[in-house]
Design a protein around this motif. Sequence first.
Motif, PDB file in Angstrom:
ATOM      1  N   ILE A  34      -8.330   3.959  -5.998  1.00 60.27           N
ATOM      2  CA  ILE A  34      -8.392   4.637  -4.698  1.00 60.27           C
ATOM      3  C   ILE A  34      -9.408   5.775  -4.749  1.00 60.27           C
TER       4      ILE A  34
ATOM      5  N   THR B  78      -5.706  -1.305  -7.574  1.00 56.79           N
ATOM      6  CA  THR B  78      -6.836  -1.002  -6.704  1.00 56.79           C
ATOM      7  C   THR B  78      -7.225   0.453  -6.909  1.00 56.79           C
TER       8      THR B  78
ATOM      9  N   GLU C 257      -8.176   6.625   1.140  1.00 57.92           N
ATOM     10  CA  GLU C 257      -9.403   7.194   0.577  1.00 57.92           C
ATOM     11  C   GLU C 257      -9.901   8.369   1.427  1.00 57.92           C
TER      12      GLU C 257
ATOM     13  N   ARG D 156      -6.331   0.987   2.308  1.00 55.60           N
ATOM     14  CA  ARG D 156      -7.107   1.618   1.245  1.00 55.60           C
ATOM     15  C   ARG D 156      -8.037   2.678   1.834  1.00 55.60           C
ATOM     16  N   LYS D 157      -8.669   2.327   2.969  1.00 52.70           N
ATOM     17  CA  LYS D 157      -9.605   3.251   3.612  1.00 52.70           C
ATOM     18  C   LYS D 157      -8.897   4.502   4.113  1.00 52.70           C
TER      19      LYS D 157
ATOM     20  N   GLU E  25      -7.282  -3.725   3.083  1.00 52.83           N
ATOM     21  CA  GLU E  25      -8.475  -2.888   3.025  1.00 52.83           C
ATOM     22  C   GLU E  25      -8.333  -1.658   3.935  1.00 52.83           C
TER      23      GLU E  25
ATOM     24  N   ALA F 268      -3.725   2.230  -6.609  1.00 54.10           N
ATOM     25  CA  ALA F 268      -2.650   1.588  -5.852  1.00 54.10           C
ATOM     26  C   ALA F 268      -2.481   0.188  -6.409  1.00 54.10           C
TER      27      ALA F 268
ATOM     28  N   GLY G 147     -13.277   4.845  -4.015  1.00 59.81           N
ATOM     29  CA  GLY G 147     -12.665   3.697  -4.679  1.00 59.81           C
ATOM     30  C   GLY G 147     -13.632   2.836  -5.476  1.00 59.81           C
TER      31      GLY G 147
ATOM     32  N   PRO H  81       0.812  -1.227   0.000  1.00 64.23           N
ATOM     33  CA  PRO H  81       0.000   0.000   0.000  1.00 64.23           C
ATOM     34  C   PRO H  81       0.843   1.274   0.000  1.00 64.23           C
TER      35      PRO H  81
END
Lengths: 504, 324
Positions: free
Chosen positions: B121, B119, B271, B267-268, B264, B258, B299, B92
């Motif tokens: 974002i 992924t 975001e 990612r959060k 996860e 990404a 995302g 990440p």
Amino acid sequence: MDVFQNILMGFRVALSFQNLLFCFVGVTLGTLIGVLPGIGPVTGVAILIPITFGLNPTTAIITMAGVYYGAMYGGSTTSILINVPGESSSVMTTLDGYQMARKGRAGPALGMAAFSSFMAGTLAVVLLTFIAPPLASVALSFGPPEYFALTFMGLTLVTSLSGQSMLKGIMSGVFGLIVACVGLDAISGEERFTFGNIYLLDGMGFIGVAVGLFAVAEVLVNLEEPMEQVFVQTALSLRTLFPNLQDWKDSLGPIGRSSLLGFFIGVLPGAGATIASFMSYAMEKKLSKHPEKFGTGIIQGVAAPEGANNAAAGGAMVPLLTLGIPGSGTTAVLLGALLIHGLRPGPLLFQNNPDFVWGVIASMYIGNVLLLVLNLPLVGIWASMLRVPYRILMPLIVTISAVGVFATDNNIFDMWVMFAFGIIGYLMRKLEFPAAPAVLGLVLGPLVERSLRQSLTISHGDLSIFFTRPISALLTICALLSLFAPVVRAVWQSRRMSPMEMKP
Amino acid sequence: MRTHWRLSVAILIAVGLTMGLGNVGEAAKFPEKPITLVVHASAGGGSDIFARTLAAAFEKEKLVPQPIVVENKPGGSGAIAFAYVGGKKKDPYYLLTAVTSFLTTPILRKSQVTYKDFTPIANFAFDEYVVIVRAESKYKSMKDIVSDAKANPKRITVGGTQLGSSDSICAYLIEKAAGVQLNYIVFNSGGEVNAALMGGHIDIAVANPGEALELAKANKVRTLGVFSEKRLAGAPDVPTLKEQGLNAVYVQNRGLVAPAEIPEEARKVLEEALLKYTKTDVFKKYVKENMLSEAWMDGSTFGKWLDGEHARYQEVLKAMGLLK
């Protein structure tokens, strides 16, 4: 006059303590960036963008412009000392600069490079001050046919970079053109000779090829010598460190001519400092009474390209400041920096932000003086570096080159390109093929191809487009003359010779 | 006994925290080291400015506890950067700028790495496109161009930067909507296109409104239409192409992705921080000055949008004859 008031206002801005300080910081960083191969002014200016974020826009751009023309000063240093071109625009400086260093005249070469840069840089700023707006419209009159004629004329210069054998020079130039074909087709986007390798999509990295052909090849050739040897055995004294009176006499003409040529080429978007340095070198060789001495270590061969590349850096500021059009990679980054600082580059910049524009221009006068003062004491330090024995210097050159080439695009592949071309360069040296025409072919190949195809797309395949427009027609005829002149001269001389031979 | 019982509960909780719930503890700490934001283009371009503005704002507003480091990986219309970040699966600490080329380059080059290897974002904004002509041009509206193009097929020259790029797609959309053929001339950069337009070497060009309106204010060029659905807030007197009877609508997105399969939680964190970024003055100023349209997508929305656009690009590029 208006211009004088403006430039006075500019000096008031540029001479504030903060701006003076950052101008000094910029030119010092620029010199360092220029000295390191690979890390060119483009990367240098880009690194500074986030760092200068908190400064006011004028100070920020003064710093970045300082890096830009400062790098042009520094680029000559490694070219002269160790045959490593610091930037693409200092490739030509290696030809005579390095030979001078080998003869123990590194000092005068470095000194003249600094003086030539100073004079050309200053002249460029004077021209920028007084004739920038009319010049910008001249630059606009250059369309694809004109660029083709100009770059085609540049290609014919191979004949004057060839050295001993014209045939070998042309072969080397064609080799450069072939290497230039690798990568995406400039018009259709088709892949050429990439073999599915994404690192070849943009072609062979120019810096990797140039550093390989010059620096790595030089190291390989030197490996054949005893390792304990040093470049220069002569002791350094103040007299041998700086250019003598004869050097000055030889250089002043080339500096003047190459400054003007470099400035005008710099003004044209897309041409730039590299082509300027090539053309000025070739021009001086053509004008010289002793063209055969070029490449053997004469001071004109250093003064001309160094003047041209600095003047071109100044010239590239013309379309940037008057039209918002970047003329080179570095000015493209500068344009980005202007945007980040909330200035809108374009034709209205002079009207809307006069204190900014004139402040930056005035800072360039000051920066050039600072650079001269900064670079002259360094000459002695750099020159004494050549007393380091080969066995220490050689690995250092290879390491610095490899790191520099990697740093250009953060790409390890470019480093392998460098080593491959190091071996090619070594073989070329052994077989007495000159390397400069190959580099010229590599630089000009894509430009010639693109402008030729652009022109022919516009004219739907009609070749007359190159002859029906005045500038293009003039340049095309010059190019054809330059190409065929040696042939015509040879024929003419043999005609004149033959009756004389008949007589006795 | 009681103390023993308490002790064992404490040990259990401690063990539970270090083992089972360990991931939560780790993710809460993300990011622990600087994040690299890879720019797929050279320094100084639109994506570079976008990335550097973002990195500077993150630093200033402390949106995440670690700095964001911008790294340029130009080359191959983004292919080099896509392969580089695409190869950092599950990591990440890498972000990548994603604009049109993020979708079009893999389609055109049939590369191994596609948009599915990342992924999504967030998306931040749309770049708009306008049609410009030089001030002296005989064309006063899109209608003039269309009628001239009908009378003289393939004679009107339009400058652009690459076949398959946003500007070439715009030119194609005009051709398709009007049923005409233009002569697309490829230049090295947008700056060179503008220079050629002002010099009268080409007839029309497709440009971003930021640069185009600056030239228009100085009476160097005229703006004939914009490719958006509605007129631009910053240029209300420029009509859309749609108003002029040409069904040609186009925007370029500005987003970040990404590598695939990142945690996860990470990612959060990204975001949320990026959503906060779009509320900063720096971002508002960036959008206004470059005349972009704000277009926040989180995302999952961005991911669905990419699916739709991918299909659309595949179709358009095929129709342009660029796919074999």
